[in-house]
Design a protein around this motif. Structure first.
Motif, PDB file in Angstrom:
ATOM      1  N   LEU A 117       0.828  -1.203   0.000  1.00  0.00           N
ATOM      2  CA  LEU A 117       0.000   0.000   0.000  1.00  0.00           C
ATOM      3  C   LEU A 117       0.867   1.259   0.000  1.00  0.00           C
ATOM      4  CD1 LEU A 117      -3.067   0.478   0.018  1.00  0.00           C
ATOM      5  CD2 LEU A 117      -2.938   0.666   2.496  1.00  0.00           C
ATOM      6  N   LEU A 118       1.933   1.256   0.784  1.00  0.00           N
ATOM      7  CA  LEU A 118       2.849   2.396   0.804  1.00  0.00           C
ATOM      8  C   LEU A 118       3.508   2.606  -0.557  1.00  0.00           C
ATOM      9  CD1 LEU A 118       4.804   2.176   4.186  1.00  0.00           C
ATOM     10  CD2 LEU A 118       3.265   3.985   3.466  1.00  0.00           C
ATOM     11  N   PHE A 119       3.972   1.516  -1.146  1.00  0.00           N
ATOM     12  CA  PHE A 119       4.638   1.627  -2.448  1.00  0.00           C
ATOM     13  C   PHE A 119       3.682   2.128  -3.523  1.00  0.00           C
ATOM     14  CE2 PHE A 119       7.767  -1.633  -0.784  1.00  0.00           C
ATOM     15  CZ  PHE A 119       8.765  -0.697  -0.575  1.00  0.00           C
ATOM     16  N   THR A 120       2.402   1.860  -3.348  1.00  0.00           N
ATOM     17  CA  THR A 120       1.400   2.327  -4.305  1.00  0.00           C
ATOM     18  C   THR A 120       1.453   3.841  -4.458  1.00  0.00           C
ATOM     19  OG1 THR A 120      -0.052   0.488  -3.842  1.00  0.00           O
ATOM     20  CG2 THR A 120      -1.076   2.436  -4.788  1.00  0.00           C
ATOM     21  N   TYR A 121       1.582   4.545  -3.348  1.00  0.00           N
ATOM     22  CA  TYR A 121       1.648   6.006  -3.397  1.00  0.00           C
ATOM     23  C   TYR A 121       2.820   6.450  -4.260  1.00  0.00           C
ATOM     24  CZ  TYR A 121       2.146  10.867  -2.017  1.00  0.00           C
ATOM     25  OH  TYR A 121       2.267  12.226  -2.040  1.00  0.00           O
ATOM     26  N   PHE A 122       3.988   5.867  -4.011  1.00  0.00           N
ATOM     27  CA  PHE A 122       5.184   6.266  -4.752  1.00  0.00           C
ATOM     28  C   PHE A 122       5.096   5.857  -6.223  1.00  0.00           C
ATOM     29  CE2 PHE A 122       6.721   5.926  -0.334  1.00  0.00           C
ATOM     30  CZ  PHE A 122       7.056   7.257  -0.153  1.00  0.00           C
ATOM     31  N   ILE A 123       4.565   4.685  -6.485  1.00  0.00           N
ATOM     32  CA  ILE A 123       4.414   4.233  -7.874  1.00  0.00           C
ATOM     33  C   ILE A 123       3.419   5.122  -8.606  1.00  0.00           C
ATOM     34  CG2 ILE A 123       3.534   2.355  -9.328  1.00  0.00           C
ATOM     35  CD1 ILE A 123       4.705   0.412  -7.177  1.00  0.00           C
ATOM     36  N   PHE A 124       2.299   5.409  -7.967  1.00  0.00           N
ATOM     37  CA  PHE A 124       1.278   6.254  -8.597  1.00  0.00           C
ATOM     38  C   PHE A 124       1.837   7.658  -8.844  1.00  0.00           C
ATOM     39  CE2 PHE A 124      -2.853   8.381  -9.008  1.00  0.00           C
ATOM     40  CZ  PHE A 124      -3.456   7.510  -9.902  1.00  0.00           C
ATOM     41  N   ASP A 125       2.608   8.167  -7.915  1.00  0.00           N
ATOM     42  CA  ASP A 125       3.240   9.479  -8.089  1.00  0.00           C
ATOM     43  C   ASP A 125       4.235   9.435  -9.255  1.00  0.00           C
ATOM     44  OD1 ASP A 125       3.270  12.137  -7.216  1.00  0.00           O
ATOM     45  OD2 ASP A 125       5.051  11.827  -5.991  1.00  0.00           O
ATOM     46  N   TRP A 126       4.939   8.334  -9.387  1.00  0.00           N
ATOM     47  CA  TRP A 126       5.945   8.164 -10.441  1.00  0.00           C
ATOM     48  C   TRP A 126       5.305   8.055 -11.828  1.00  0.00           C
ATOM     49  CZ3 TRP A 126       7.434   3.391 -13.038  1.00  0.00           C
ATOM     50  CH2 TRP A 126       8.569   3.536 -13.834  1.00  0.00           C
ATOM     51  N   VAL A 127       4.192   7.338 -11.932  1.00  0.00           N
ATOM     52  CA  VAL A 127       3.557   7.145 -13.246  1.00  0.00           C
ATOM     53  C   VAL A 127       2.702   8.340 -13.665  1.00  0.00           C
ATOM     54  CG1 VAL A 127       3.587   4.623 -13.100  1.00  0.00           C
ATOM     55  CG2 VAL A 127       1.537   5.862 -12.390  1.00  0.00           C
ATOM     56  N   THR A 128       2.588   9.325 -12.804  1.00  0.00           N
ATOM     57  CA  THR A 128       1.881  10.563 -13.160  1.00  0.00           C
ATOM     58  C   THR A 128       2.850  11.740 -12.994  1.00  0.00           C
ATOM     59  OG1 THR A 128       1.056  10.728 -10.890  1.00  0.00           O
ATOM     60  CG2 THR A 128      -0.405   9.704 -12.513  1.00  0.00           C
ATOM     61  N   PRO A 129       3.899  11.796 -13.855  1.00  0.00           N
ATOM     62  CA  PRO A 129       4.973  12.782 -13.646  1.00  0.00           C
ATOM     63  C   PRO A 129       4.521  14.242 -13.741  1.00  0.00           C
ATOM     64  CG  PRO A 129       5.222  11.706 -15.772  1.00  0.00           C
ATOM     65  CD  PRO A 129       4.119  10.995 -15.050  1.00  0.00           C
ATOM     66  N   GLY A 130       3.501  14.539 -14.490  1.00  0.00           N
ATOM     67  CA  GLY A 130       3.033  15.916 -14.605  1.00  0.00           C
ATOM     68  C   GLY A 130       2.072  16.318 -13.501  1.00  0.00           C
ATOM     69  N   LEU A 131       1.891  15.439 -12.532  1.00  0.00           N
ATOM     70  CA  LEU A 131       0.884  15.648 -11.499  1.00  0.00           C
ATOM     71  C   LEU A 131       1.508  15.363 -10.133  1.00  0.00           C
ATOM     72  CD1 LEU A 131      -2.252  16.135 -11.392  1.00  0.00           C
ATOM     73  CD2 LEU A 131      -2.460  13.659 -11.296  1.00  0.00           C
ATOM     74  N   LYS A 132       1.985  16.392  -9.463  1.00  0.00           N
ATOM     75  CA  LYS A 132       2.576  16.203  -8.134  1.00  0.00           C
ATOM     76  C   LYS A 132       1.426  16.050  -7.134  1.00  0.00           C
ATOM     77  CE  LYS A 132       6.095  16.331  -5.280  1.00  0.00           C
ATOM     78  NZ  LYS A 132       6.717  15.099  -4.976  1.00  0.00           N
ATOM     79  N   LEU A 133       1.164  14.797  -6.751  1.00  0.00           N
ATOM     80  CA  LEU A 133      -0.012  14.477  -5.931  1.00  0.00           C
ATOM     81  C   LEU A 133      -0.070  15.278  -4.637  1.00  0.00           C
ATOM     82  CD1 LEU A 133      -0.010  10.610  -6.407  1.00  0.00           C
ATOM     83  CD2 LEU A 133      -1.402  12.295  -7.614  1.00  0.00           C
ATOM     84  N   SER A 134       1.044  15.338  -3.921  1.00  0.00           N
ATOM     85  CA  SER A 134       1.032  16.028  -2.629  1.00  0.00           C
ATOM     86  C   SER A 134       0.707  17.512  -2.781  1.00  0.00           C
ATOM     87  CB  SER A 134       2.363  15.835  -1.908  1.00  0.00           C
ATOM     88  OG  SER A 134       3.433  16.324  -2.689  1.00  0.00           O
ATOM     89  N   ASP A 135       1.199  18.137  -3.852  1.00  0.00           N
ATOM     90  CA  ASP A 135       0.882  19.557  -4.073  1.00  0.00           C
ATOM     91  C   ASP A 135      -0.609  19.754  -4.311  1.00  0.00           C
ATOM     92  OD1 ASP A 135       3.562  20.121  -3.829  1.00  0.00           O
ATOM     93  OD2 ASP A 135       3.908  20.427  -5.981  1.00  0.00           O
ATOM     94  N   HIS A 136      -1.176  18.888  -5.132  1.00  0.00           N
ATOM     95  CA  HIS A 136      -2.612  19.005  -5.432  1.00  0.00           C
ATOM     96  C   HIS A 136      -3.468  18.737  -4.198  1.00  0.00           C
ATOM     97  CE1 HIS A 136      -2.733  19.723  -9.777  1.00  0.00           C
ATOM     98  NE2 HIS A 136      -1.592  19.060  -9.796  1.00  0.00           N
ATOM     99  N   LEU A 137      -3.051  17.771  -3.388  1.00  0.00           N
ATOM    100  CA  LEU A 137      -3.799  17.495  -2.157  1.00  0.00           C
ATOM    101  C   LEU A 137      -3.752  18.696  -1.218  1.00  0.00           C
ATOM    102  CD1 LEU A 137      -2.859  13.806  -1.295  1.00  0.00           C
ATOM    103  CD2 LEU A 137      -5.085  14.668  -2.005  1.00  0.00           C
ATOM    104  N   GLN A 138      -2.567  19.238  -1.046  1.00  0.00           N
ATOM    105  CA  GLN A 138      -2.418  20.365  -0.122  1.00  0.00           C
ATOM    106  C   GLN A 138      -3.212  21.586  -0.594  1.00  0.00           C
ATOM    107  OE1 GLN A 138       1.632  21.384   0.826  1.00  0.00           O
ATOM    108  NE2 GLN A 138       1.028  22.237   2.784  1.00  0.00           N
ATOM    109  N   LYS A 139      -3.358  21.727  -1.915  1.00  0.00           N
ATOM    110  CA  LYS A 139      -4.138  22.843  -2.457  1.00  0.00           C
ATOM    111  C   LYS A 139      -5.639  22.563  -2.417  1.00  0.00           C
ATOM    112  CE  LYS A 139      -0.471  24.363  -5.529  1.00  0.00           C
ATOM    113  NZ  LYS A 139      -0.009  24.416  -6.923  1.00  0.00           N
ATOM    114  N   GLY A 140      -6.017  21.354  -2.001  1.00  0.00           N
ATOM    115  CA  GLY A 140      -7.436  21.030  -1.854  1.00  0.00           C
ATOM    116  C   GLY A 140      -8.098  20.494  -3.103  1.00  0.00           C
TER     117      GLY A 140
END
Length: 129
Positions: free
Chosen positions: A82-105
């Motif tokens: 489950l932890l690796f899923t976050y990193f893999i998903f972040d890696w396969v979506t290079p134009g989309l920084k997940l943490s930035d989008h989450l923090q921006k709501g």
């Protein structure tokens, strides 16, 4: 004796679930609880997905193992996936920084991640059986 075993199991399950959530909180560059206090729905959705994905893995590990040690070990295997899923998903979506989008709501990202975590929780749980 059954009641004592049940109580021990509940304590272990609760500790593992909370530990899992603390570790998940450490992988994000922002403080999940602070974002929740601000009313950040996107973080709430993603956090809820993490919680449910973790609970699914833990529940199946508890259901399929008679030993608390084996349950904890299978939970660890599933949780690492489950932890690796976050990193893999972040890696396969290079134009989309997940943490930035989450923090921006960004609620769409929060919903997406919630379902990713829940889906991975179900998928990984099938490996535990």
């Amino acid at each position: 004796m059954i009641i004592i075993d049940l109580l021990i199991s509940v304590v272990v399950i609760t500790v593992l679930q909370l530990l899992g959530m603390v570790i998940f909180g450490l992988i994000t560059p922002f403080n999940d609880l602070e974002e929740l206090k601000k009313g950040n729905t996107a973080v709430g959705l993603a956090f809820g997905g993490k919680f449910l994905g973790t609970a699914i893995i833990l529940g199946v590990a508890a259901y399929t193992n008679t030993s608390i040690l084996h349950m904890a070990l299978w939970f660890l295997v599933g949780y690492l996936c489950l932890l690796f899923t976050y990193f893999i998903f972040d890696w396969v979506t290079p134009g989309l920084k997940l943490s930035d989008h989450l923090q921006k709501g960004n609620v769409a990202i929060g919903v997406l991640l919630a379902f990713v975590y829940i889906g991975i929780g179900f998928a990984v749980s099938s490996l535990i059986i």
